[in-house]
Motif scaffolding. Sequence first.
Motif, PDB file in Angstrom:
ATOM      1  N   ARG A 209       0.839  -1.190   0.000  1.00 18.86           N
ATOM      2  CA  ARG A 209       0.000   0.000   0.000  1.00 18.86           C
ATOM      3  C   ARG A 209       0.877   1.245   0.000  1.00 18.86           C
ATOM      4  O   ARG A 209       1.973   1.244   0.575  1.00 18.86           O
ATOM      5  CB  ARG A 209      -0.915   0.007   1.221  1.00 18.86           C
ATOM      6  CG  ARG A 209      -1.867  -1.169   1.303  1.00 18.86           C
ATOM      7  CD  ARG A 209      -2.614  -1.181   2.628  1.00 18.86           C
ATOM      8  NE  ARG A 209      -1.696  -1.268   3.777  1.00 18.86           N
ATOM      9  CZ  ARG A 209      -2.106  -1.301   5.037  1.00 18.86           C
ATOM     10  NH1 ARG A 209      -3.399  -1.241   5.313  1.00 18.86           N
ATOM     11  NH2 ARG A 209      -1.229  -1.391   6.019  1.00 18.86           N
ATOM     12  N   MET A 210       0.353   2.307  -0.585  1.00 17.61           N
ATOM     13  CA  MET A 210       1.135   3.533  -0.678  1.00 17.61           C
ATOM     14  C   MET A 210       1.450   4.107   0.698  1.00 17.61           C
ATOM     15  O   MET A 210       2.564   4.577   0.934  1.00 17.61           O
ATOM     16  CB  MET A 210       0.387   4.562  -1.532  1.00 17.61           C
ATOM     17  CG  MET A 210       1.070   5.923  -1.607  1.00 17.61           C
ATOM     18  SD  MET A 210       2.791   5.838  -2.197  1.00 17.61           S
ATOM     19  CE  MET A 210       2.516   5.669  -3.954  1.00 17.61           C
ATOM     20  N   ARG A 211       0.511   4.042   1.633  1.00 15.42           N
ATOM     21  CA  ARG A 211       0.785   4.625   2.945  1.00 15.42           C
ATOM     22  C   ARG A 211       1.921   3.894   3.651  1.00 15.42           C
ATOM     23  O   ARG A 211       2.704   4.502   4.392  1.00 15.42           O
ATOM     24  CB  ARG A 211      -0.472   4.631   3.799  1.00 15.42           C
ATOM     25  CG  ARG A 211      -1.015   3.277   4.195  1.00 15.42           C
ATOM     26  CD  ARG A 211      -2.285   3.445   5.017  1.00 15.42           C
ATOM     27  NE  ARG A 211      -2.843   2.167   5.430  1.00 15.42           N
ATOM     28  CZ  ARG A 211      -3.983   2.047   6.108  1.00 15.42           C
ATOM     29  NH1 ARG A 211      -4.678   3.127   6.420  1.00 15.42           N
ATOM     30  NH2 ARG A 211      -4.432   0.864   6.463  1.00 15.42           N
ATOM     31  N   ASP A 212       2.043   2.574   3.421  1.00 15.68           N
ATOM     32  CA  ASP A 212       3.167   1.835   3.998  1.00 15.68           C
ATOM     33  C   ASP A 212       4.473   2.227   3.321  1.00 15.68           C
ATOM     34  O   ASP A 212       5.522   2.313   3.964  1.00 15.68           O
ATOM     35  CB  ASP A 212       2.926   0.334   3.854  1.00 15.68           C
ATOM     36  CG  ASP A 212       1.708  -0.127   4.644  1.00 15.68           C
ATOM     37  OD1 ASP A 212       1.461   0.461   5.714  1.00 15.68           O
ATOM     38  OD2 ASP A 212       1.018  -1.051   4.192  1.00 15.68           O
ATOM     39  N   ALA A 213       4.389   2.453   1.991  1.00 12.20           N
ATOM     40  CA  ALA A 213       5.585   2.863   1.259  1.00 12.20           C
ATOM     41  C   ALA A 213       6.080   4.219   1.745  1.00 12.20           C
ATOM     42  O   ALA A 213       7.282   4.439   1.939  1.00 12.20           O
ATOM     43  CB  ALA A 213       5.288   2.907  -0.240  1.00 12.20           C
ATOM     44  N   VAL A 214       5.145   5.159   1.947  1.00 14.99           N
ATOM     45  CA  VAL A 214       5.522   6.496   2.406  1.00 14.99           C
ATOM     46  C   VAL A 214       6.159   6.414   3.793  1.00 14.99           C
ATOM     47  O   VAL A 214       7.156   7.097   4.082  1.00 14.99           O
ATOM     48  CB  VAL A 214       4.284   7.417   2.423  1.00 14.99           C
ATOM     49  CG1 VAL A 214       4.613   8.747   3.095  1.00 14.99           C
ATOM     50  CG2 VAL A 214       3.780   7.648   1.003  1.00 14.99           C
ATOM     51  N   ALA A 215       5.609   5.559   4.657  1.00 18.59           N
ATOM     52  CA  ALA A 215       6.192   5.392   5.994  1.00 18.59           C
ATOM     53  C   ALA A 215       7.600   4.810   5.897  1.00 18.59           C
ATOM     54  O   ALA A 215       8.511   5.221   6.624  1.00 18.59           O
ATOM     55  CB  ALA A 215       5.295   4.489   6.837  1.00 18.59           C
ATOM     56  N   ARG A 216       7.780   3.868   4.999  1.00 21.60           N
ATOM     57  CA  ARG A 216       9.093   3.225   4.824  1.00 21.60           C
ATOM     58  C   ARG A 216      10.128   4.215   4.289  1.00 21.60           C
ATOM     59  O   ARG A 216      11.306   4.157   4.638  1.00 21.60           O
ATOM     60  CB  ARG A 216       8.958   2.049   3.867  1.00 21.60           C
ATOM     61  CG  ARG A 216      10.277   1.365   3.520  1.00 21.60           C
ATOM     62  CD  ARG A 216      10.055   0.192   2.590  1.00 21.60           C
ATOM     63  NE  ARG A 216      11.308  -0.459   2.250  1.00 21.60           N
ATOM     64  CZ  ARG A 216      11.500  -1.765   2.190  1.00 21.60           C
ATOM     65  NH1 ARG A 216      10.490  -2.573   2.464  1.00 21.60           N
ATOM     66  NH2 ARG A 216      12.655  -2.275   1.866  1.00 21.60           N
ATOM     67  N   LEU A 217       9.680   5.159   3.435  1.00 24.31           N
ATOM     68  CA  LEU A 217      10.601   6.079   2.765  1.00 24.31           C
ATOM     69  C   LEU A 217      10.773   7.394   3.504  1.00 24.31           C
ATOM     70  O   LEU A 217      11.406   8.314   2.983  1.00 24.31           O
ATOM     71  CB  LEU A 217      10.090   6.352   1.342  1.00 24.31           C
ATOM     72  CG  LEU A 217      10.139   5.149   0.394  1.00 24.31           C
ATOM     73  CD1 LEU A 217       9.307   5.407  -0.846  1.00 24.31           C
ATOM     74  CD2 LEU A 217      11.580   4.832   0.027  1.00 24.31           C
TER      75      LEU A 217
END
Length: 272
Positions: A209-217
Amino acid sequence: MSQRVVNRPETGLTGPLAHLAGVLVLAVMFSLGGAYDTDELGLMHRLALWLLVSILLVGQTVVIERLLARILPSRGAFRLVSGTGAALLTLLLVTLELDLLKQTPLLPKARDPFWEFLAFLAPLVLTLSGFILLLRALAGIGPERLAEEAEETVRLIAAQPVIAGLLPAPSPAAGAFGDWPAGRVLSVQANDHYLDVTAESGRVFVRGRMRDAVARLRGEGGVQIHRSWWVALDRIARIEREGRDHVACLVSGERIPVGRSRVRELRGRGLL
């Protein structure tokens, strides 16, 4: 990566010229036929009346359907829900508007009980709204749209070996997406249940999910410029206006949309 086209204007059966043509056809047809006992009015009077009614009918159907399509997912049963909702809301609004018009010289008729008047108008309004929505739906699945969806399907199928075989099995630390490519991440695009991740070492598709990607980055020198896009800051060449919207021009040549809710953050970073 190939350049994507965003914010494509509507054309053909869904464009403004088609809507205008529909308004004119309805107005002329109802005026010449003296529909709904308006034959007692003069021709120009009838034409003005039915032109206004046609604008309300066509315009509100299209606008309401667009608004519902933005709120609801654009696939499956939700398309039917947005179309049905648009037709019913248009019926309600047109009934209210015609009821108000009866208090003006444009429609010199006695007022009727509201719900009886709505039931009286329902066959006409729902039929015309349904026809308008059907034409828009058919135009939306024309050859160009089908070709785009076929290309996207092929792209996802081609990525399956990467997802299933070339990437290591997900580790507990990797979370929902599995392992990403090595090197600095340049951009991430959300595509249904997958993330299209482009890094210095290559490009892969991972589930997530994009929100997980944003948190990771977080802290990696990038910014989420749209609900479906995260981009490294040094990949953004410039940001341009397109009407009321903004578009980010990447150094790769891609043009991707900027969400309106992201404009303030980008302005704070000096990109606008």
